[in-house]
Design a protein around this motif. Structure first.
Motif, PDB file in Angstrom:
ATOM      1  N   ALA A 145       0.903  -1.127   0.148  1.00 55.47           N
ATOM      2  CA  ALA A 145      -0.126   0.084   0.174  1.00 55.47           C
ATOM      3  C   ALA A 145       0.881   1.194  -0.048  1.00 55.47           C
ATOM      4  CB  ALA A 145      -1.016  -0.054   1.296  1.00 55.47           C
ATOM      5  N   SER A 146       2.026   1.078   0.757  1.00 57.79           N
ATOM      6  CA  SER A 146       2.777   2.399   0.697  1.00 57.79           C
ATOM      7  C   SER A 146       3.628   2.546  -0.711  1.00 57.79           C
ATOM      8  CB  SER A 146       4.080   2.092   1.767  1.00 57.79           C
ATOM      9  OG  SER A 146       3.498   1.954   3.142  1.00 57.79           O
ATOM     10  N   ALA A 147       3.878   1.510  -1.168  1.00 57.50           N
ATOM     11  CA  ALA A 147       4.433   1.486  -2.697  1.00 57.50           C
ATOM     12  C   ALA A 147       3.222   2.593  -3.682  1.00 57.50           C
ATOM     13  CB  ALA A 147       5.027   0.328  -3.032  1.00 57.50           C
ATOM     14  N   ALA A 148       2.192   1.750  -3.711  1.00 56.32           N
ATOM     15  CA  ALA A 148       0.994   2.378  -4.482  1.00 56.32           C
ATOM     16  C   ALA A 148       0.611   3.812  -4.143  1.00 56.32           C
ATOM     17  CB  ALA A 148      -0.250   1.421  -4.070  1.00 56.32           C
ATOM     18  N   CYS A 149       0.731   4.118  -2.824  1.00 55.68           N
ATOM     19  CA  CYS A 149       0.424   5.544  -2.414  1.00 55.68           C
ATOM     20  C   CYS A 149       1.727   6.383  -2.955  1.00 55.68           C
ATOM     21  CB  CYS A 149       0.201   5.743  -1.083  1.00 55.68           C
ATOM     22  SG  CYS A 149      -1.303   5.033  -0.327  1.00 55.68           S
ATOM     23  N   ALA A 150       2.974   5.874  -2.907  1.00 52.97           N
ATOM     24  CA  ALA A 150       4.074   6.662  -3.306  1.00 52.97           C
ATOM     25  C   ALA A 150       3.958   6.851  -4.768  1.00 52.97           C
ATOM     26  CB  ALA A 150       5.282   6.101  -2.903  1.00 52.97           C
ATOM     27  N   ALA A 151       3.542   5.848  -5.794  1.00 56.36           N
ATOM     28  CA  ALA A 151       3.524   5.860  -7.045  1.00 56.36           C
ATOM     29  C   ALA A 151       2.510   6.807  -7.387  1.00 56.36           C
ATOM     30  CB  ALA A 151       3.255   4.344  -7.586  1.00 56.36           C
ATOM     31  N   ALA A 152       1.226   6.982  -6.915  1.00 59.63           N
ATOM     32  CA  ALA A 152       0.240   7.714  -6.868  1.00 59.63           C
ATOM     33  C   ALA A 152       0.730   9.052  -6.884  1.00 59.63           C
ATOM     34  CB  ALA A 152      -1.035   7.479  -6.148  1.00 59.63           C
ATOM     35  N   ILE A 159       3.763  10.325  -7.195  1.00 62.24           N
ATOM     36  CA  ILE A 159       4.738  10.760  -8.133  1.00 62.24           C
ATOM     37  C   ILE A 159       4.054  10.874  -9.610  1.00 62.24           C
ATOM     38  CG2 ILE A 159       6.685   9.921  -9.468  1.00 62.24           C
ATOM     39  CD1 ILE A 159       7.525   8.426  -6.949  1.00 62.24           C
ATOM     40  N   ARG A 160       3.127  10.054  -9.682  1.00 62.47           N
ATOM     41  CA  ARG A 160       2.126  10.243 -10.885  1.00 62.47           C
ATOM     42  C   ARG A 160       1.298  11.517 -10.985  1.00 62.47           C
ATOM     43  NH1 ARG A 160       1.312   3.972 -12.973  1.00 62.47           N
ATOM     44  NH2 ARG A 160       3.649   3.447 -12.952  1.00 62.47           N
ATOM     45  N   ASP A 161       1.077  12.263  -9.710  1.00 66.40           N
ATOM     46  CA  ASP A 161      -0.050  13.253  -9.609  1.00 66.40           C
ATOM     47  C   ASP A 161      -1.381  12.733  -9.612  1.00 66.40           C
ATOM     48  OD1 ASP A 161      -0.958  15.488  -8.723  1.00 66.40           O
ATOM     49  OD2 ASP A 161      -0.525  16.704 -10.500  1.00 66.40           O
ATOM     50  N   ARG A 162      -1.848  11.403  -9.364  1.00 61.26           N
ATOM     51  CA  ARG A 162      -2.929  10.702  -9.365  1.00 61.26           C
ATOM     52  C   ARG A 162      -3.578  10.733  -8.108  1.00 61.26           C
ATOM     53  NH1 ARG A 162      -2.248   6.002 -14.145  1.00 61.26           N
ATOM     54  NH2 ARG A 162      -1.561   7.227 -15.906  1.00 61.26           N
ATOM     55  N   SER A 163      -4.784  11.443  -7.639  1.00 65.08           N
ATOM     56  CA  SER A 163      -5.454  11.169  -6.526  1.00 65.08           C
ATOM     57  C   SER A 163      -4.522  11.582  -5.425  1.00 65.08           C
ATOM     58  CB  SER A 163      -6.031   9.893  -6.208  1.00 65.08           C
ATOM     59  OG  SER A 163      -6.856   9.651  -7.560  1.00 65.08           O
ATOM     60  N   ARG A 164      -3.725  12.563  -5.650  1.00 67.14           N
ATOM     61  CA  ARG A 164      -2.747  12.976  -4.624  1.00 67.14           C
ATOM     62  C   ARG A 164      -3.375  13.441  -3.135  1.00 67.14           C
ATOM     63  NH1 ARG A 164       2.105  17.239  -6.116  1.00 67.14           N
ATOM     64  NH2 ARG A 164       2.556  15.197  -7.205  1.00 67.14           N
ATOM     65  N   ARG A 165      -4.433  13.922  -3.119  1.00 68.08           N
ATOM     66  CA  ARG A 165      -5.347  14.278  -2.111  1.00 68.08           C
ATOM     67  C   ARG A 165      -5.561  13.181  -0.921  1.00 68.08           C
ATOM     68  NH1 ARG A 165      -4.346  19.274  -0.607  1.00 68.08           N
ATOM     69  NH2 ARG A 165      -5.993  18.860   0.848  1.00 68.08           N
ATOM     70  N   ALA A 209      -3.973  10.021  -1.878  1.00 70.49           N
ATOM     71  CA  ALA A 209      -2.563   9.141  -1.426  1.00 70.49           C
ATOM     72  C   ALA A 209      -1.663   9.765  -0.419  1.00 70.49           C
ATOM     73  CB  ALA A 209      -1.749   9.156  -2.877  1.00 70.49           C
ATOM     74  N   LEU A 210      -1.400  11.113  -0.271  1.00 67.47           N
ATOM     75  CA  LEU A 210      -0.594  11.457   0.554  1.00 67.47           C
ATOM     76  C   LEU A 210      -0.808  11.098   2.047  1.00 67.47           C
ATOM     77  CD1 LEU A 210       0.213  15.179  -0.672  1.00 67.47           C
ATOM     78  CD2 LEU A 210       1.720  13.233  -0.362  1.00 67.47           C
ATOM     79  N   PRO A 211      -2.091  11.309   2.701  1.00 68.06           N
ATOM     80  CA  PRO A 211      -2.407  11.062   4.105  1.00 68.06           C
ATOM     81  C   PRO A 211      -2.175   9.486   4.246  1.00 68.06           C
ATOM     82  CG  PRO A 211      -4.261  12.064   2.916  1.00 68.06           C
ATOM     83  CD  PRO A 211      -3.240  12.122   1.957  1.00 68.06           C
ATOM     84  N   LEU A 212      -2.502   8.666   3.119  1.00 68.33           N
ATOM     85  CA  LEU A 212      -2.539   7.142   3.320  1.00 68.33           C
ATOM     86  C   LEU A 212      -1.368   6.746   3.345  1.00 68.33           C
ATOM     87  CD1 LEU A 212      -5.330   6.231   0.878  1.00 68.33           C
ATOM     88  CD2 LEU A 212      -5.244   5.655   3.416  1.00 68.33           C
ATOM     89  N   GLY A 269       1.527   8.550   4.494  1.00 66.79           N
ATOM     90  CA  GLY A 269       1.977   8.989   5.884  1.00 66.79           C
ATOM     91  C   GLY A 269       1.579   7.836   6.873  1.00 66.79           C
ATOM     92  N   ALA A 270       0.414   7.312   6.912  1.00 67.27           N
ATOM     93  CA  ALA A 270      -0.206   6.575   7.785  1.00 67.27           C
ATOM     94  C   ALA A 270       0.300   5.124   7.549  1.00 67.27           C
ATOM     95  CB  ALA A 270      -1.761   6.119   7.467  1.00 67.27           C
ATOM     96  N   PHE A 271       0.435   4.713   6.294  1.00 72.66           N
ATOM     97  CA  PHE A 271       1.367   3.358   6.117  1.00 72.66           C
ATOM     98  C   PHE A 271       2.779   3.341   6.491  1.00 72.66           C
ATOM     99  CE2 PHE A 271      -2.486   2.442   3.365  1.00 72.66           C
ATOM    100  CZ  PHE A 271      -2.899   1.474   3.994  1.00 72.66           C
ATOM    101  N   LEU A 272       3.335   4.446   6.158  1.00 73.89           N
ATOM    102  CA  LEU A 272       4.867   4.539   6.404  1.00 73.89           C
ATOM    103  C   LEU A 272       5.029   4.387   7.974  1.00 73.89           C
ATOM    104  CD1 LEU A 272       6.275   7.062   3.829  1.00 73.89           C
ATOM    105  CD2 LEU A 272       6.510   4.643   3.988  1.00 73.89           C
ATOM    106  N   LEU A 273       4.342   5.139   8.724  1.00 75.84           N
ATOM    107  CA  LEU A 273       4.354   5.178   9.967  1.00 75.84           C
ATOM    108  C   LEU A 273       4.068   3.909  10.596  1.00 75.84           C
ATOM    109  CD1 LEU A 273       4.992   7.255  12.580  1.00 75.84           C
ATOM    110  CD2 LEU A 273       2.503   7.518  12.720  1.00 75.84           C
ATOM    111  N   PHE A 274       3.174   3.231  10.131  1.00 74.73           N
ATOM    112  CA  PHE A 274       2.830   1.790  10.673  1.00 74.73           C
ATOM    113  C   PHE A 274       3.807   0.830  10.198  1.00 74.73           C
ATOM    114  CE2 PHE A 274       1.238  -2.299   9.722  1.00 74.73           C
ATOM    115  CZ  PHE A 274       0.491  -2.488  11.129  1.00 74.73           C
ATOM    116  N   SER A 275       4.622   0.761   9.110  1.00 70.54           N
ATOM    117  CA  SER A 275       5.399   0.192   8.538  1.00 70.54           C
ATOM    118  C   SER A 275       6.814   0.138   9.264  1.00 70.54           C
ATOM    119  CB  SER A 275       5.932   0.233   7.039  1.00 70.54           C
ATOM    120  OG  SER A 275       4.475  -0.022   6.182  1.00 70.54           O
ATOM    121  N   LEU A 276       6.998   1.352   9.615  1.00 70.39           N
ATOM    122  CA  LEU A 276       8.513   1.623  10.156  1.00 70.39           C
ATOM    123  C   LEU A 276       8.310   1.481  11.837  1.00 70.39           C
ATOM    124  CD1 LEU A 276       9.648   4.680   8.246  1.00 70.39           C
ATOM    125  CD2 LEU A 276      10.378   2.409   7.777  1.00 70.39           C
TER     126      LEU A 276
END
Length: 247
Positions: free
Chosen positions: A139-146, A148-154, A156-159, A161-168
């Motif tokens: 999910a973090s990789a998918a959000c990061a790709a979104a 970078i590609r400027d697709r549904s950024r609003r 993807a950005l909060p998601l 942050g949430a998944f990175l904080l949980f993963s790390l």
């Protein structure tokens, strides 16, 4: 299953509640003050000092008794809202319908499961030691790709942050559901969906106000029929009976 360190949980809880309370404070101030770009920093600093107070003097302690910790997604949405205020972007929604809809559905399923109405163990599945970490990384990789590609950024950005904080750091509780959902965020999602639905209904024209437009071809032929002595608005039966009576 691995749980986060208690110290990290306490630090996260106080900082997260400071961000959430600062966002609520900005929403409650009068409109004339809300346009100031210094207000987000002032509100965040004030709430951070309040939440860092020891023991029961901190509002984070009281809120923690009722709601435990804010989800990482709620914290990310509030932080994004503060950044928007800082940059002067006041009309952008931090929780668009594309993100609010799945949150509302997931929250309803979790609460029905917690009340024993469906009893599928959805919440406890969030502690999985194998599937959940893999899902969080993907999910973090998918959000990061979104982003970078400027697709549904609003969304993807909060998601992200949430998944990175949980993963790390496995914050806030080690359960993936607590990273993306909490009661406050679920209520926010419901309000956002209701507001979007009301705005869409207001834009729809009333059915009784619409009138059919005349056909251009038929409207052009009406004068010709009138010249030929035929009333274009009378029925065929009336025209035939008129001709018989004239004879």
């Amino acid at each position: 299953m691995s749980l986060p360190d208690l110290t990290w949980q306490m630090v996260y809880g106080r900082l997260a509640w400071a961000i959430v309370l600062a966002t609520l404070l900005i929403a409650l101030v009068p409109g004339a003050w809300r346009h100031s770009r210094r207000l987000p920093l002032a509100a965040l600093g004030l709430m951070a000092l309040a939440c860092l107070l020891p023991g029961q003097a901190s509002p984070a302690w009281t809120l923690g008794l009722a709601f435990q910790y804010p989800s990482a997604l709620l914290t990310s949405c509030c932080l994004l809202k503060l950044l928007d205020r800082r940059r002067g972007l006041r009309a952008i929604c931090a929780l668009p319908p594309g993100l609010a809809a799945p949150l509302a559905i997931a929250g309803a399923a979790l609460y029905l499961d917690a009340f024993g109405l469906i009893s599928q163990g959805y919440y406890y599945a969030g502690f999985s030691a194998t599937g959940v970490p893999i899902l969080a990384v993907l999910a973090s990789a998918a959000c990061a790709a979104a982003v970078i590609r400027d697709r549904s950024r609003r969304q993807a950005l909060p998601l992200l942050g949430a998944f990175l904080l949980f993963s790390l750091l496995r914050l806030p509780t080690g359960n993936v559901w607590d990273a993306v959902l909490d009661p406050i965020l679920w209520a926010w999602a419901l309000v956002a969906l209701a507001t979007a639905a009301l705005r869409r209904l207001r834009r729809l024209p009333a059915a009784h106000d619409t009138q059919p437009e005349p056909t251009p071809g038929l409207a052009a032929d009406l004068p010709v029929l009138s010249v030929a002595g035929i009333d274009p608005y009378s029925t065929i039966k009336e025209q035939v009976s008129g001709k018989v009576s004239s004879k």
